[in-house]
Design a protein around this motif. Structure first.
Motif, PDB file in Angstrom:
ATOM      1  N   THR A  91      -6.153   4.987  -4.182  1.00  0.00           N
ATOM      2  CA  THR A  91      -5.370   6.005  -3.466  1.00  0.00           C
ATOM      3  C   THR A  91      -4.568   5.363  -2.335  1.00  0.00           C
ATOM      4  OG1 THR A  91      -7.366   6.529  -2.215  1.00  0.00           O
ATOM      5  CG2 THR A  91      -6.818   7.985  -4.027  1.00  0.00           C
ATOM      6  N   THR A  94      -1.515   3.738  -3.974  1.00  0.00           N
ATOM      7  CA  THR A  94      -0.444   4.660  -4.380  1.00  0.00           C
ATOM      8  C   THR A  94       0.364   5.097  -3.159  1.00  0.00           C
ATOM      9  OG1 THR A  94      -2.029   6.448  -4.363  1.00  0.00           O
ATOM     10  CG2 THR A  94      -1.457   5.591  -6.493  1.00  0.00           C
ATOM     11  N   SER A 235       1.127  11.178  -1.466  1.00  0.00           N
ATOM     12  CA  SER A 235      -0.135  10.494  -1.775  1.00  0.00           C
ATOM     13  C   SER A 235      -1.097  10.501  -0.603  1.00  0.00           C
ATOM     14  CB  SER A 235       0.116   9.045  -2.145  1.00  0.00           C
ATOM     15  OG  SER A 235       1.248   8.913  -2.922  1.00  0.00           O
TER      16      SER A 235
END
Lengths: 278, 199
Positions: A91, A94, A235
């Motif tokens: 995460t 991203t 994100s």
């Protein structure tokens, strides 16, 4: 130059038609390029797996009218393989890709420093030697610096005075008591020190920082970044910052929902950001 | 540009995936030339699919009733659940005739860059299904791309404390392909997952 070769990092992929994809790549020489990769969604595709986000690739493109066509790809380093097995790193990664994509507005305008920063950031994230949120914040701060938005951290952003008190996003960094606008956050001195360490690449100091200062630093950096981008980074909402402390099924001790988990403590401590995200 | 109704039809057809303006025009003229009974049947099928089809209460697959055909079938093994991204993936797996368990359709994959997080998928429903302790194996059959792998990692971590057997579909060389054309990532995975040839 109808046919050209470059190396780059895949930032983003979008589906196109039946089996094609549009690939956004940050390249070393050409800057941000959007190219069509034909047939990559078929299982028999010869380079589908090479054009996944995070991949550092060597590629050949054919210049087209609006989009270029990717004709050949070789993998240099598939960073995605290392990141995908670790959810917090994935995460954070991203968010890095999305930020680079948003910060570099124009296509085919060389952005060598951003490219080198991206490569360094992905390598550090994949090696797993530092906490993902520190790597992410260091990447954000340095990306901003490369784009010309480095926050003032050592002296007041308005008058240059050394005794600083608050962090005012709209003023461009730390400010002194006299220049402080209403509603500016007042972070701990250690948080500002952590931001300086991340910007300079002083990992020994950054790794030694306390968790509460890291949380405060993440909140300020994210708010500062999104203020300068004039848009949110999607994100960021999904970046996992504090997985520890929640029970395995995902509920944290306070009973908040794991799956739609946001950053309540960050929201509370930074009114400027809370006002904007609402 | 054509007369109002014909142009309307072309515009509507042009909204379908994979249909460009030229194809839309071709389909529209095919409809104009076709037998009225055939056109009625097509229109009826379009309306019926929107009225009757809904999502299975248990697995999230498309169904004509409250529960889908697979969830209602008592011969399907209730101890094994195969997690897929879309209903289309259920069909693909069913065609293999290898799997006799049940499914769970997530409705996509985790993709933070597109703003899709775990909360936007049917993960809560999956956890509720696993809670009764009847399931012994969870097969993660999300797509073998970055988003699919990240979703599988997330799910594996979430269900780990439940003590289930969690498996992931194998990645490797496609049947009928050439080894020399395989990319490094796929070939690397094929090596990682090689199996003992017992003859």
């Amino acid at each position: 130059m109808s046919l050209y070769r470059d190396e780059g990092v895949v930032l983003r992929t979008q589906k196109l038609g039946e089996a094609d994809r549009i690939i956004t790549i940050l390249t070393r020489r050409t800057g941000k390029v959007r190219g069509v990769a034909k047939g990559v969604r078929r299982t028999m595709s010869r380079f589908g797996a090479r054009l996944e986000p995070f991949s550092h690739v060597d590629l050949q493109l054919h210049a087209g009218r609006s989009l270029d066509v990717i004709t050949q790809v070789e993998t240099l380093r598939p960073y995605g393989e290392a990141l995908v097995t670790d959810y917090p790193r994935y995460t954070a990664g991203t968010a890095m890709l999305e930020t680079a994509d948003r910060l570099i507005m124009g296509e085919k305008e060389p952005a060598l420093r951003q490219f080198l920063l991206m490569l360094g950031g992905l390598r550090t994230l994949a090696e797993g030697t530092h906490e993902p949120r520190l790597v992410l914040d260091a990447f954000f701060l340095r990306s901003l610096a490369v784009a010309g938005y480095a926050p003032a951290l050592s002296g007041c952003a308005r008058c240059g005075a050394e005794a600083v008190r608050a962090f005012a996003i709209a003023s461009g960094g730390v400010v002194c008591g006299a220049c402080r606008p209403a509603g500016a956050a007042v972070p701990a001195a250690e948080t500002i020190a952590l931001m300086i360490a991340l910007l300079r690449g002083d990992w020994a100091a950054a790794d030694a920082s306390e968790s509460r200062h890291r949380t405060e630093c993440s909140g300020l950096v994210a708010a500062y970044l999104q203020w300068h981008l004039e848009q949110g980074i999607r994100s960021l909402r999904h970046v996992e910052r504090e997985w520890a402390g929640r029970d395995p099924v995902g509920r944290d001790p306070a009973g908040r929902d794991p799956i739609g988990w946001e950053w309540p403590e960050r929201r509370a401590s930074h009114p400027e950001e809370a006002a904007r995200t609402r | 540009m054509y007369e109002g109704v014909v142009q309307n039809l072309i515009d509507e057809l042009g909204l379908l995936p994979g249909v460009g303006p030229k194809s839309a025009q071709r389909i529209a003229f095919h409809v104009l030339a076709a037998d009225p009974a055939d056109v009625k049947r097509l229109a009826h099928a379009l309306l019926e699919v929107k009225e009757k089809v809904r999502f299975c209460r248990i697995c999230g697959n498309v169904a004509a009733e409250d529960e889908c055909r697979i969830c209602r079938d008592p011969r399907r093994d209730p101890q094994v659940i195969c997690v897929v991204e879309e209903s289309k993936d259920v069909v693909a797996i069913e065609k293999t005739r290898e799997f006799r368990g049940r499914y769970h359709v997530l409705g996509g994959a985790i993709s933070p860059i597109d703003g899709i997080g775990p909360d936007d998928l049917k993960i809560r429903e999956l956890m509720a299904r696993l809670a009764d302790g009847q399931v012994t194996e969870l097969i993660l059959a999300t797509d073998p791309n970055l988003e699919g792998e990240a979703t599988a990692t997330y799910l594996a971590r979430l269900v780990k404390p439940m003590g289930l057997k969690v498996t992931r579909l194998a990645s490797g060389l496609p049947v009928g392909g050439d080894l020399e054309y395989a990319d490094e990532v796929t070939l690397g995975r094929a090596f990682e997952g090689r199996r003992l040839l017992d003859v």
